[in-house]
Design a protein around this motif. Structure first.
Motif, PDB file in Angstrom:
ATOM      1  N   GLY A  53       0.827  -1.215   0.000  1.00  0.00           N
ATOM      2  CA  GLY A  53       0.000   0.000   0.000  1.00  0.00           C
ATOM      3  C   GLY A  53       0.857   1.259   0.000  1.00  0.00           C
ATOM      4  N   LEU A  54       1.851   1.296   0.872  1.00  0.00           N
ATOM      5  CA  LEU A  54       2.719   2.481   0.961  1.00  0.00           C
ATOM      6  C   LEU A  54       3.582   2.639  -0.290  1.00  0.00           C
ATOM      7  CD1 LEU A  54       3.913   2.458   4.697  1.00  0.00           C
ATOM      8  CD2 LEU A  54       2.072   3.772   3.639  1.00  0.00           C
ATOM      9  N   LEU A  55       4.054   1.493  -0.816  1.00  0.00           N
ATOM     10  CA  LEU A  55       4.895   1.528  -2.009  1.00  0.00           C
ATOM     11  C   LEU A  55       4.119   2.092  -3.199  1.00  0.00           C
ATOM     12  CD1 LEU A  55       7.771   0.636  -2.910  1.00  0.00           C
ATOM     13  CD2 LEU A  55       6.704  -1.445  -3.792  1.00  0.00           C
ATOM     14  N   VAL A  56       2.892   1.587  -3.389  1.00  0.00           N
ATOM     15  CA  VAL A  56       2.064   2.075  -4.496  1.00  0.00           C
ATOM     16  C   VAL A  56       1.809   3.572  -4.339  1.00  0.00           C
ATOM     17  CG1 VAL A  56      -0.243   1.969  -5.511  1.00  0.00           C
ATOM     18  CG2 VAL A  56       0.983  -0.142  -5.000  1.00  0.00           C
ATOM     19  N   PHE A  57       1.516   3.977  -3.099  1.00  0.00           N
ATOM     20  CA  PHE A  57       1.251   5.399  -2.857  1.00  0.00           C
ATOM     21  C   PHE A  57       2.480   6.255  -3.191  1.00  0.00           C
ATOM     22  CE2 PHE A  57       0.848   9.188  -0.164  1.00  0.00           C
ATOM     23  CZ  PHE A  57      -0.409   9.624  -0.554  1.00  0.00           C
ATOM     24  N   ALA A  58       3.656   5.793  -2.728  1.00  0.00           N
ATOM     25  CA  ALA A  58       4.885   6.553  -2.979  1.00  0.00           C
ATOM     26  C   ALA A  58       5.177   6.642  -4.474  1.00  0.00           C
ATOM     27  CB  ALA A  58       6.052   5.898  -2.234  1.00  0.00           C
ATOM     28  N   LEU A  59       5.002   5.513  -5.190  1.00  0.00           N
ATOM     29  CA  LEU A  59       5.261   5.514  -6.633  1.00  0.00           C
ATOM     30  C   LEU A  59       4.327   6.481  -7.365  1.00  0.00           C
ATOM     31  CD1 LEU A  59       5.910   1.734  -7.370  1.00  0.00           C
ATOM     32  CD2 LEU A  59       7.560   3.620  -7.422  1.00  0.00           C
ATOM     33  N   LEU A  60       3.043   6.453  -6.980  1.00  0.00           N
ATOM     34  CA  LEU A  60       2.081   7.344  -7.621  1.00  0.00           C
ATOM     35  C   LEU A  60       2.470   8.807  -7.372  1.00  0.00           C
ATOM     36  CD1 LEU A  60      -1.262   5.549  -6.732  1.00  0.00           C
ATOM     37  CD2 LEU A  60      -0.347   5.904  -9.018  1.00  0.00           C
ATOM     38  N   ARG A  61       2.890   9.088  -6.148  1.00  0.00           N
ATOM     39  CA  ARG A  61       3.304  10.454  -5.797  1.00  0.00           C
ATOM     40  C   ARG A  61       4.469  10.929  -6.652  1.00  0.00           C
ATOM     41  NH1 ARG A  61       1.363  13.936  -1.310  1.00  0.00           N
ATOM     42  NH2 ARG A  61      -0.143  14.373  -2.922  1.00  0.00           N
ATOM     43  N   ILE A  62       5.427   9.994  -6.845  1.00  0.00           N
ATOM     44  CA  ILE A  62       6.635  10.369  -7.577  1.00  0.00           C
ATOM     45  C   ILE A  62       6.361  10.458  -9.088  1.00  0.00           C
ATOM     46  CG2 ILE A  62       8.978   9.610  -8.175  1.00  0.00           C
ATOM     47  CD1 ILE A  62       8.931   8.195  -5.336  1.00  0.00           C
ATOM     48  N   LEU A  63       5.622   9.423  -9.614  1.00  0.00           N
ATOM     49  CA  LEU A  63       5.423   9.352 -11.071  1.00  0.00           C
ATOM     50  C   LEU A  63       4.323  10.298 -11.554  1.00  0.00           C
ATOM     51  CD1 LEU A  63       5.708   5.471 -11.446  1.00  0.00           C
ATOM     52  CD2 LEU A  63       7.488   7.212 -11.843  1.00  0.00           C
ATOM     53  N   LEU A  64       3.281  10.449 -10.750  1.00  0.00           N
ATOM     54  CA  LEU A  64       2.150  11.272 -11.192  1.00  0.00           C
ATOM     55  C   LEU A  64       1.844  12.356 -10.158  1.00  0.00           C
ATOM     56  CD1 LEU A  64      -0.209   8.257 -12.036  1.00  0.00           C
ATOM     57  CD2 LEU A  64       0.988   9.632 -13.732  1.00  0.00           C
ATOM     58  N   PRO A  65       2.737  13.298  -9.943  1.00  0.00           N
ATOM     59  CA  PRO A  65       2.453  14.311  -8.924  1.00  0.00           C
ATOM     60  C   PRO A  65       1.207  15.117  -9.312  1.00  0.00           C
ATOM     61  CG  PRO A  65       4.470  14.844 -10.140  1.00  0.00           C
ATOM     62  CD  PRO A  65       3.970  13.550 -10.690  1.00  0.00           C
ATOM     63  N   GLY A  66       0.311  15.280  -8.322  1.00  0.00           N
ATOM     64  CA  GLY A  66      -0.980  15.938  -8.588  1.00  0.00           C
ATOM     65  C   GLY A  66      -0.834  17.429  -8.755  1.00  0.00           C
TER      66      GLY A  66
END
Lengths: 238, 106
Positions: free
Chosen positions: B93-106
């Motif tokens: 869960g945390l890994l997916v969240f971190a990756l999304l944050r890095i790859l797709l910053p809102g």
């Protein structure tokens, strides 16, 4: 006191610490965000740590400082915190059956340290090893571990809040959410459990605008009702 | 506002609901129906918290792909159903969240 009993105590205490570890890891960022938010809103370090040490209730602390910074009146804040904490009364009632053999001098501190995390660890142990002795030592290990790390994470958050502005907007509450998923899913064994979860999920989304998080309490009660109805229908939770 | 008075009152309304059932345990017989209902408490309460925290962002329900909390929670759910392992669930869960944050910053 026999050596056996002493071994049970230490062993259960250590086990309580160990089995709470994943939950402490998940709660840590939550404490950091709390500390950073408190710093950002201008609370002193003494008041921030005082709240973590004396109140010791994650969700309530967040709601309290959010309302405080929105200039809410004190009675509103206190009432909201009370309503949010009613779920812990359900936790406490859930454990009554096990607590009844403990002396009152144990019940008071262990009740003070009752959190989502310790409740989850303790119920998980009860489910897996119903007859194992030393439950209160397991509980104590879990609770103290959680308490100490909540103070540390609050402090770290407060200090980081000074260094990194906007830390509270990083969305670190995700850690708590995935931890709860990890607690709930293994507990879903029967059809009634799944129905209970599904109703809680949908109802919480339909009632999120209700004041003072009352939608949370309503959804919980509704879901419990549905779980009860279904488990009765198919007989004793099968 | 006196912050210490607020903390004292918060502590009071936090401790009393936690302690009351503990204090009464043994003196009060819990009916079987009640006991069965209490068994559903963790599932009901925690799921409701998950639903609101993952899907309600900035005051409204966000079902878009931009809601990283929702996607990470869904990933955690899949891992939890599959492995029933707490650490794995939190980790993914945390890994997916971190990756999304890095790859797709809102």
């Amino acid at each position: 006191m026999s050596t056996d009993a002493a071994t049970t105590r230490t062993g259960q205490f250590a086990l309580g610490v160990l089995e709470t570890l994943p939950l402490v890891v998940a709660a840590f960022p939550f404490g950091i965000v709390f500390g950073a938010m408190a710093h950002g809103g201008g609370l002193s370090y003494a008041v921030t740590l005082g709240m973590s040490a004396i109140v010791f209730a994650g969700a309530s602390q967040f709601i309290a400082i959010t309302l405080l910074f929105a200039a809410s009146a004190m009675p509103v804040i206190v009432l909201t915190v009370f309503v949010v904490n009613l779920r812990q009364m359900l936790y406490s009632a859930n454990l009554m059956h096990h607590v009844q053999h403990w002396p009152q001098c144990w019940r008071m501190p262990l009740a003070f340290w009752l959190t989502d995390e310790t409740f989850a660890a303790v119920t998980d142990r009860i489910n897996r090893h119903p007859e194992q002795p030393g439950l209160r030592w397991f509980y104590l290990g879990s609770a103290l571990f959680m308490y100490v790390f909540w103070q540390i994470s609050t402090t770290v958050g407060y200090l980081l809040g000074e260094q990194i502005p906007g830390l509270q907007d990083w969305g670190l509450d995700i850690a708590m959410v995935v931890a709860f998923v990890g607690i709930v899913v293994p507990a879903l064994k029967h059809r009634a459990d799944w129905a209970c979860a599904a109703v809680a999920f949908c109802s919480a989304l339909l009632t999120y605008q209700w004041p003072y998080q009352s939608g949370l309490l309503f959804s919980s009660l509704l879901a419990i009702g549905v779980g009860m109805a279904l488990s009765k229908e198919v007989g004793a939770g099968e | 506002m006196n912050e210490w008075l607020l903390i004292f009152l918060m502590a009071l309304v936090t401790f009393v609901p936690r302690y009351l059932p503990f204090a009464l345990a043994g003196r009060l017989k819990i009916p079987d129906t009640m006991e069965r209902a209490l068994g559903f408490v963790p599932i009901a309460v925690l799921t409701a918290i998950v639903a609101q925290t993952a899907l309600v962002r900035d005051g409204s329900i966000d079902l878009s792909l931009g809601n990283h909390h929702a996607i990470a929670t869904l990933a955690a759910f899949v891992v939890a159903v599959w492995t029933r392992h707490l650490f794995a669930t939190i980790g993914v869960g945390l890994l997916v969240f971190a990756l999304l944050r890095i790859l797709l910053p809102g």
